[in-house]
Design an enzyme around this catalytic site. Structure first.
Site, PDB file in Angstrom:
ATOM      1  CG  ASP A 155      -1.932   1.032   1.305  1.00  0.00           C
ATOM      2  OD1 ASP A 155      -2.751   1.052   0.375  1.00  0.00           O
ATOM      3  OD2 ASP A 155      -1.953   1.828   2.259  1.00  0.00           O
ATOM      4  CD  GLU A 196      15.582 -14.220   4.825  1.00  0.00           C
ATOM      5  OE1 GLU A 196      14.685 -14.673   5.574  1.00  0.00           O
ATOM      6  OE2 GLU A 196      16.224 -13.184   5.086  1.00  0.00           O
TER       7      GLU A 196
HETATM    8  C1  BGC Z   1      -5.428   2.245  -0.465  1.00  0.00           C
HETATM    9  C2  BGC Z   1      -6.579   3.044   0.002  1.00  0.00           C
HETATM   10  C3  BGC Z   1      -6.226   3.619   1.354  1.00  0.00           C
HETATM   11  C4  BGC Z   1      -4.907   4.393   1.312  1.00  0.00           C
HETATM   12  C5  BGC Z   1      -4.368   4.627   2.668  1.00  0.00           C
HETATM   13  C6  BGC Z   1      -4.422   3.336  -0.641  1.00  0.00           C
HETATM   14  O1  BGC Z   1      -3.838   3.610  -1.662  1.00  0.00           O
HETATM   15  O2  BGC Z   1      -5.647   1.540  -1.649  1.00  0.00           O
HETATM   16  O3  BGC Z   1      -7.763   2.319   0.044  1.00  0.00           O
HETATM   17  O4  BGC Z   1      -7.233   4.499   1.738  1.00  0.00           O
HETATM   18  O5  BGC Z   1      -3.934   3.690   0.609  1.00  0.00           O
HETATM   19  O6  BGC Z   1      -3.916   3.437   3.227  1.00  0.00           O
END
Ligand code: BGC
Length: 601
Positions: free
Chosen positions: A223, A302
């Protein structure tokens, strides 16, 4: 559609991901196994046979970790626990085991840029003093003075705005109750950014990777992969933080639940959705992020070499994105240029070409994605007057899509994506042709974006509505009832979901579900994911025609205004249009807003 599934020959050892079709599950909204109106891991387990039949190679689960759910689980309070909303670690293990038994890999979401403010580390930071090791795991700073020299620290440390709207800093109270330091949160107040220069943070995230790898996870979707490192000194920046390029506009007619329309003339200025790269921002795509991914790659290696990472990195141009998938970093990155290209042959061809070239320059496979849990569903986007606009949610007072047009183009765009070499990511429900919910009442909305912009950004709830499984059941069969009454799904479903329910499309010639099944089978048997793109004589973006050859399959998408002739000597073997399969071979034309696969014969 009557052909039995034929298993594809296995990919080269260790590179299953290079041509995989990955199905994104947003756990809250996929299927509810315990009957409380909220999707869960038991629901995923119950529906694995459906995914196996669909023909996907892997599933990616958005966060299901312990979380107060301030941002749908992207606010993690414990990286090693399953939130009771979604079940338990045992449920995860059972689900993963069954997915593996059915030949599907499992990718989990890793949220390393920030934790929840309810994470034990942040709670410890609040309880500790400025300058303490506990505060050192996050980005705490003294405020700037209101008047120079006043020492009040009343202004945030810099001028950064949150991606979700409003300031990116929140001030805490110190233990004695006095106004204290400020902490950075690029997203919601409840999502404090971690300090990636801190060795403990680095070590902890390595341990989290190992925790899930040890449990058998096949990979991670990372993310905000472009956000972890901030420019030294945290300089002011005149741009506006946003994850995507596109349009949004101030809404004078938007209002929060319980307020009259137009109640907020002093609304927080909505962030305009601009590219994060112009000008380069001090918090996205800093060179330092790559050291982190090299470090993680060593951890993954790993484990025998076939575990993978895919970056969610909203960066431009394609060459910058390619840096995330260099041979010693991640294996894949989402290709958002393709998603943003709209129903425009020229733009789509350019996006395909640029993405392939950039990926090739570092020896990585491309990815193709049209929808996810942050974007308006493509069956709706393509039904807007200008499908290259990128609204962050649609409300009842906005332009409403042409549903039939949107669906036709969505099916056609999907056939383009699935014929391209590399890996394809599908978002749950797109195989049913689900549209965005564009008339959700304000009272139902949950996305923090909506609240932080005081409704100026409608937010992403419309693409997160629980899936319809059975038309004639309460909640369209989203929740298992276990003999009791059905709970109400956590977000209301639009009426239009009924006829699109999975049970209505299963086995129905011409349905979107059967089109996806057929296309995935075709892609797998013809190994399109491992092929190449060769633009052909039919390719004429000026007239709206996108045409390429992948192996012996000719793909023609008609984004123009007139039917195009089927090239001499070819016959249609798959079409996104409504024609019955028995008519494909005799088709003489490629209708507008459709894509066909052709072969000689
Ligand atoms: C996720 C979102 C989230 C954000 C913060 C993003 O890019 O896909 O859904 O709100 O990151 O974590």
């Amino acid at each position: 559609m009557s052909n039995p599934p034929v298993p594809a020959p296995p990919s080269a050892a260790g590179t299953w991901w290079s041509d995989a079709v990955v199905y994104q599950i947003y756990p809250r909204s996929f299927a509810d196994g315990d009957g409380d109106g909220m999707g869960d891991l038991r629901g995923v387990l119950d529906r694995l046979p459906y995914l196996e039949q669909l023909g996907v190679d892997a599933i990616w689960l958005s966060p299901f970790y312990k979380s107060p759910q301030a941002d749908g689980g992207y606010d993690v309070a414990d990286y090693r626990q399953v939130d009771p909303l979604f079940g338990s670690l045992a449920d995860f293990d059972a689900m993963l085991q069954d997915a593996h038994r059915r030949g599907m890999k499992v990718i989990v979401d890793l949220v390393p840029n920030h934790t929840s403010d309810e994470h034990a580390w942040f709670q410890a930071a609040l309880a500790a003093a400025p300058g303490s090791p506990e505060r050192g795991r996050y980005i705490f700073r003294e405020g700037r003075d209101e008047a120079p020299g006043s020492g009040d620290g009343n202004r945030p440390p810099n001028n950064w705005k949150s991606v979700f709207g409003g300031p990116a800093w929140t001030r805490v109270s110190e233990q004695d109750g006095s106004p204290g330091q400020w902490y950075l949160h690029l997203f919601d107040t409840k999502q404090p950014d971690l300090n990636w220069e801190n060795a403990e943070v680095q070590e902890e995230m390595r341990a989290v990777l190992r925790f899930w790898l040890d449990r058998g996870a096949d990979g991670f979707r990372v993310d905000v992969a472009h956000g972890l490192v901030k420019e030294a000194g945290l300089p002011d920046w005149e741009g506006v933080a946003a994850m995507v390029e596109g349009t949004s506009r101030p809404r004078t007619d938007s209002h929060l639940p319980g307020e009259a329309p137009g109640a907020h003339t002093d609304a927080e200025e909505p962030h305009r959705s601009v590219s994060p790269m112009y000008p380069p921002s001090p918090f996205f795509d800093q060179d330092g992020v790559h050291d982190i991914y090299r470090d993680w790659r060593r951890v993954l290696d790993e484990y025998g070499g076939d575990r993978m990472m895919v970056a969610e990195a909203w960066v431009e141009p394609a060459e910058r994105l390619a840096r995330y998938v260099r041979p010693d970093e991640m294996q894949q990155a989402f290709n958002f240029d393709f998603l943003l290209a709209g129903w425009d042959a020229e733009r789509m061809a350019e996006a395909i070409e640029a993405s392939l070239a950039a990926a090739e320059s570092v020896g990585a496979p491309c990815t193709w994605v049209l929808s996810n849990h942050d974007t308006v569903r493509h069956a709706t986007r393509f039904g807007l007057k200008d499908p290259t606009t990128f609204p962050k949610g649609i409300a009842e007072f906005d332009e409403q899509p042409d549903a039939a047009l949107g669906l036709a183009r969505a099916r056609a765009a999907t056939l383009v994506a699935l014929a391209l070499p590399g890996s394809a990511y599908l978002y749950q429900g797109e195989e049913l042709g689900l549209p965005e919910h564009t008339t959700l009442p304000a009272e139902a909305r949950q996305d923090p974006t909506f609240f932080r912009t005081r409704g100026a950004e409608i937010g992403r709830d419309g693409c997160r509505v629980p899936l319809p499984w059975e038309e004639n059941q309460p909640g369209f069969g989203f929740s298992a009832t276990h003999g009791g009454a059905a709970a109400r799904p956590w977000l209301p479903q639009p009426e239009s979901f009924g006829p699109l329910a999975a049970d209505q499309q299963d086995g129905e010639e011409g349905s979107t579900l059967e089109l996806y099944r057929a296309a995935l089978r075709f892609r797998s048997v013809r190994r399109l994911g491992q092929g190449t793109v060769e633009w052909t004589d039919e390719h004429a973006p000026d007239s709206g025609l996108l045409a390429f050859r992948n192996g012996d399959v000719l793909v023609v998408a008609n984004m123009g205004f007139a039917s195009a002739p089927v090239p001499e000597g070819f016959k249609v073997v798959l079409s996104s249009g409504p024609e019955p399969a028995e008519d494909w071979a005799g088709m003489q034309e490629v209708p507008v807003d459709s894509t066909v696969y052709l072969q000689r014969g």
